[in-house]
Design a protein around this motif. Structure first.
Motif, mmCIF file in Angstrom:
data_model
loop_
_atom_site.group_PDB
_atom_site.id
_atom_site.type_symbol
_atom_site.label_atom_id
_atom_site.label_comp_id
_atom_site.label_asym_id
_atom_site.label_seq_id
_atom_site.Cartn_x
_atom_site.Cartn_y
_atom_site.Cartn_z
ATOM 1 N N UNK A 69 0.859 -1.186 0.000
ATOM 2 C CA UNK A 69 0.000 0.000 0.000
ATOM 3 C C UNK A 69 0.888 1.226 0.000
ATOM 4 N N UNK A 70 0.689 2.110 -0.991
ATOM 5 C CA UNK A 70 1.441 3.362 -0.986
ATOM 6 C C UNK A 70 2.514 3.422 -2.057
ATOM 7 N N UNK A 71 3.610 4.077 -1.717
ATOM 8 C CA UNK A 71 4.656 4.359 -2.688
ATOM 9 C C UNK A 71 5.447 3.101 -3.048
ATOM 10 N N UNK A 72 5.498 2.848 -4.341
ATOM 11 C CA UNK A 72 6.174 1.633 -4.797
ATOM 12 C C UNK A 72 7.534 1.916 -5.424
ATOM 13 N N UNK A 73 7.919 3.199 -5.413
ATOM 14 C CA UNK A 73 9.168 3.554 -6.072
ATOM 15 C C UNK A 73 10.175 4.130 -5.093
ATOM 16 N N UNK A 74 10.122 3.664 -3.861
ATOM 17 C CA UNK A 74 11.044 4.135 -2.834
ATOM 18 C C UNK A 74 11.881 2.941 -2.355
ATOM 19 N N UNK A 75 13.021 2.723 -2.966
ATOM 20 C CA UNK A 75 13.824 1.540 -2.618
ATOM 21 C C UNK A 75 14.325 1.536 -1.174
ATOM 22 N N UNK A 76 14.476 2.723 -0.588
ATOM 23 C CA UNK A 76 14.964 2.761 0.793
ATOM 24 C C UNK A 76 13.943 2.151 1.759
ATOM 25 N N UNK A 77 12.677 2.303 1.435
ATOM 26 C CA UNK A 77 11.653 1.710 2.305
ATOM 27 C C UNK A 77 11.739 0.192 2.236
ATOM 28 N N UNK A 78 11.930 -0.315 1.034
ATOM 29 C CA UNK A 78 12.068 -1.764 0.852
ATOM 30 C C UNK A 78 13.312 -2.264 1.584
ATOM 31 N N UNK A 79 14.386 -1.482 1.504
ATOM 32 C CA UNK A 79 15.623 -1.874 2.188
ATOM 33 C C UNK A 79 15.414 -1.917 3.695
ATOM 34 N N UNK A 110 17.548 8.396 8.213
ATOM 35 C CA UNK A 110 16.232 8.224 8.838
ATOM 36 C C UNK A 110 15.869 6.757 8.937
ATOM 37 N N UNK A 111 16.058 6.039 7.855
ATOM 38 C CA UNK A 111 15.646 4.634 7.845
ATOM 39 C C UNK A 111 16.545 3.792 8.737
ATOM 40 N N UNK A 112 17.815 4.139 8.814
ATOM 41 C CA UNK A 112 18.701 3.437 9.751
ATOM 42 C C UNK A 112 18.242 3.696 11.180
ATOM 43 N N UNK A 113 17.794 4.910 11.418
ATOM 44 C CA UNK A 113 17.287 5.244 12.739
ATOM 45 C C UNK A 113 16.065 4.425 13.084
ATOM 46 N N UNK A 114 15.166 4.291 12.118
ATOM 47 C CA UNK A 114 13.957 3.492 12.341
ATOM 48 C C UNK A 114 14.333 2.048 12.668
ATOM 49 N N UNK A 115 15.210 1.490 11.858
ATOM 50 C CA UNK A 115 15.620 0.092 12.083
ATOM 51 C C UNK A 115 16.251 -0.052 13.464
ATOM 52 N N UNK A 116 17.089 0.887 13.811
ATOM 53 C CA UNK A 116 17.793 0.817 15.092
ATOM 54 C C UNK A 116 16.823 0.845 16.268
ATOM 55 N N UNK A 117 15.884 1.778 16.235
ATOM 56 C CA UNK A 117 14.954 1.905 17.357
ATOM 57 C C UNK A 117 13.990 0.718 17.430
ATOM 58 N N UNK A 118 13.608 0.204 16.275
ATOM 59 C CA UNK A 118 12.705 -0.961 16.281
ATOM 60 C C UNK A 118 13.429 -2.165 16.870
ATOM 61 N N UNK A 119 14.671 -2.361 16.476
ATOM 62 C CA UNK A 119 15.419 -3.510 17.011
ATOM 63 C C UNK A 119 15.690 -3.351 18.502
ATOM 64 N N UNK A 120 15.895 -2.122 18.914
ATOM 65 C CA UNK A 120 16.134 -1.844 20.339
ATOM 66 C C UNK A 120 14.906 -2.181 21.173
ATOM 67 N N UNK A 121 13.735 -2.066 20.559
ATOM 68 C CA UNK A 121 12.479 -2.292 21.278
ATOM 69 C C UNK A 121 11.706 -3.489 20.748
#
Lengths: 124, 147
Positions: A69-79, A110-121
């Protein structure tokens, strides 16, 4: 950081962090058949992705990530989804991931930050 | 920040409001999770299990007054979740992402779950006030609720 809710059958963790100066609200829910991660800076769930491990012929695991659902042309989100599912898989969780990203920017930081905080929690 | 736990959990720690509660209706256990985002609502309805089930997105589609529903993950337009998502948008006026594992062809479970969900949304102040009650007719064959 938020504590894990366990009395309800779906444990979840909710917290708020700042990533590159943007307030980011995160909720992680552990359903029986999925892990749902919501990370938003824009007040909506944004783009939603599904990531799952696939049983392959080789010994190395393979993963399938798709935008549902949403943007399909953002490879960083997929990563970002790919990183999370790999971590989940390596920690022994077989559940697929539904990742919802409503972010103001899709930079690597930003995306590294998201991954980091999710893994932390994480709750898996 | 620590969150409080109670039979009806309302976790305001960390920004997003997460409301979790369980109800037993007609010997069926229904679990509800509502996450209030500033411009959207995510909700999950679990019927006797903690499976996420199918995922639907529903919103008003301008310029018409109608509501569109999209099956985001699994499911189909005749699954209970699709109907519930549509009617929640109609009643609340908000964009809704709904996950539900309510089985097909269970109109009473669907109706009970929707009613409980709406009661909670009204209680939390997430919906528009209704000036007059509406009458609902349930079509048991199709599992649809008609206004």
């Amino acid at each position: 950081m938020g504590s894990v809710e366990q009395h309800f059958p779906v444990p979840h963790r909710s917290f708020s962090v700042e990533i590159k100066g943007n307030k980011t609200d995160v909720v992680i829910s552990g359903y029986n058949d999925h892990i749902l991660v919501i990370a938003t800076q824009i007040g909506t769930m944004g783009t939603m992705l599904q990531a799952r491990k696939e049983e392959g012929m080789t010994s190395e695991p393979t993963f399938h990530v798709s935008v549902i659902f949403g943007k399909r042309d953002e490879p960083m989100l997929t990563a970002c989804a790919r990183q999370l599912i790999e971590h989940m898989s390596s920690s022994g969780s077989a559940r697929p991931l539904v990742l919802s990203l409503g972010l103001k920017d899709h930079s690597m930081e930003t995306l590294k930050g998201v991954v980091s905080y999710v893994l932390e929690n994480r709750i898996w | 920040m620590d969150s409080t736990t109670s039979p009806q959990q309302e976790n305001d720690a960390g920004g997003l409001q997460v409301h979790c509660f369980t109800d037993v209706v007609d010997e069926l256990t229904l679990h509800f999770q509502i996450i209030r985002l500033p411009k959207q609502i995510y909700a999950w309805i679990g019927c006797n299990s903690s499976k996420m089930g199918h995922l639907y997105a529903a919103a008003h589609t301008r310029p018409s007054e109608g509501v569109s529903v999209s099956c985001v993950l699994g499911g189909s337009s005749d699954n209970p979740g699709a109907g519930i998502a549509r009617r929640i948008v109609l009643k609340s006026g908000l964009n809704v992402i709904l996950a539900s594992n309510i089985p097909k062809n269970s109109p009473m479970i669907e109706a009970n779950a929707e009613r409980k969900m709406m009661e909670k949304l009204v209680q939390l102040g997430y919906t528009r006030p209704r000036s007059e009650p509406s009458s609902f007719m349930i079509n048991p064959t199709a599992g649809e609720i008609h206004r």
